[in-house]
Enzyme design. Sequence first.
Site, short mmCIF file in Angstrom:
data_model
loop_
_atom_site.label_atom_id
_atom_site.label_comp_id
_atom_site.label_asym_id
_atom_site.label_seq_id
_atom_site.Cartn_x
_atom_site.Cartn_y
_atom_site.Cartn_z
N VAL A 52 43.79 -5.59 -44.71
CA VAL A 52 45.08 -4.93 -44.55
C VAL A 52 45.76 -4.62 -45.88
O VAL A 52 46.71 -3.84 -45.92
CB VAL A 52 46.00 -5.79 -43.66
CG1 VAL A 52 46.56 -6.99 -44.43
CG2 VAL A 52 47.12 -4.96 -43.05
N TYR A 53 45.29 -5.18 -46.99
CA TYR A 53 45.90 -4.90 -48.29
C TYR A 53 45.65 -3.44 -48.66
O TYR A 53 44.50 -3.02 -48.87
CB TYR A 53 45.33 -5.82 -49.38
CG TYR A 53 45.67 -7.28 -49.22
CD1 TYR A 53 46.62 -7.73 -48.31
CD2 TYR A 53 45.02 -8.25 -50.00
CE1 TYR A 53 46.91 -9.07 -48.18
CE2 TYR A 53 45.31 -9.60 -49.86
CZ TYR A 53 46.26 -10.00 -48.95
OH TYR A 53 46.53 -11.34 -48.81
N SER A 54 46.71 -2.67 -48.72
CA SER A 54 46.64 -1.22 -49.00
C SER A 54 45.67 -0.53 -48.04
O SER A 54 45.00 0.43 -48.40
CB SER A 54 46.22 -0.96 -50.45
OG SER A 54 47.14 -1.55 -51.35
N THR A 55 45.62 -1.06 -46.79
CA THR A 55 44.78 -0.49 -45.73
C THR A 55 43.35 -0.28 -46.20
O THR A 55 42.77 0.80 -46.07
CB THR A 55 45.37 0.84 -45.21
OG1 THR A 55 46.80 0.75 -45.12
CG2 THR A 55 44.82 1.17 -43.82
#
Length: 342
Positions: A52-55
């Site tokens: 989920v970090y920066s998608t």
Amino acid sequence: MRYRTLGATGTVVSTLCLGTMTFGAETDEAGSFAQLDRFVEAGGTFVDTADVYSTGVSEEIVGRWLAARPGMRDRVVIATKGRFAMGPGGNDAGLSRTHLSRALDASLRRLGVEAIDLYQAHAWDPLTPLPETLRFFDDAVRAGKIHYAGVSNFTGWQLQKAALLTQHLGLTPIVSLQPQYNLLVREIEFELVPVCENEGIGILPWSPLGGGWLTGKYQRDTTPSGATRLGENPQRGVEAYAGRNAQERTWRVVDAVRQVAEARGASMSAVALAWLAARPAVTSVILGARTVEQLDDNLTAADLSLDAKHTRLLDEASAPLVGDYPYGGPGVEQRARELPDG
């Protein structure tokens, strides 16, 4: 740099871990590569990310860095996480076998690796039966896609249930917990730390500097401004300025960290990180930096050990505010028992 085993496993990691939540958002790819290079040069061997970090961009950056550094994959332990939404569909989030199967395969592709060393449930999922998640972890280990399983942001009963279920069902154990933990947020010591100590689960604290509060950058009754996380958004998440500024305990802790830093000739960041790295059951402290300069400051904690006097000062200033029961004095006394003299 110092090293410890990851929980009760035989895998060795550095006591400082490079978190990559800023990669692809607050830090561009060149800056991310520079941080990774600097971290490894300093002896760091543990890198943590999440889908989920920066998608997904954070994982992609780590993957391109690994590909551009021959032999690096054998030098670092890679951790990532899955659970939060990566799309609009009902199965684009959660800890179900359906979502985690897709999420794990996507993380493997973005990272460009054959196996992920530590795959973690990013948070509890109330819709998925816990045995389903734990069996998925076990299958992923057997398939050679991951080496170990961990969890993040679980409460005490959730973590204990997971640990006992893996034992009862003969599944791969939970080897790590990734919670928020710092001098301003010590509540995990009531239930989670004892579970980790009893079950051999290593703690990987996130937000070790309390969103920047423990660096000394914020001032009492002066709303932050400028190029800091709270300067850009004073209402940001759990470290929002107004709430912490209003608590006298916040400034008591900040003053204690500053006092120890001045006495030791160290930065406030290094003191806060060194205190945390020495806490029971902590395996590795996750650093989160925007720049190499911030990372360099954090890395000075690697060789800093606090003496008993300074540790006691920080312990007392940061003691959590609790009622008498069940975590205050009378509650603790009810659970105590000593052998009789003689």
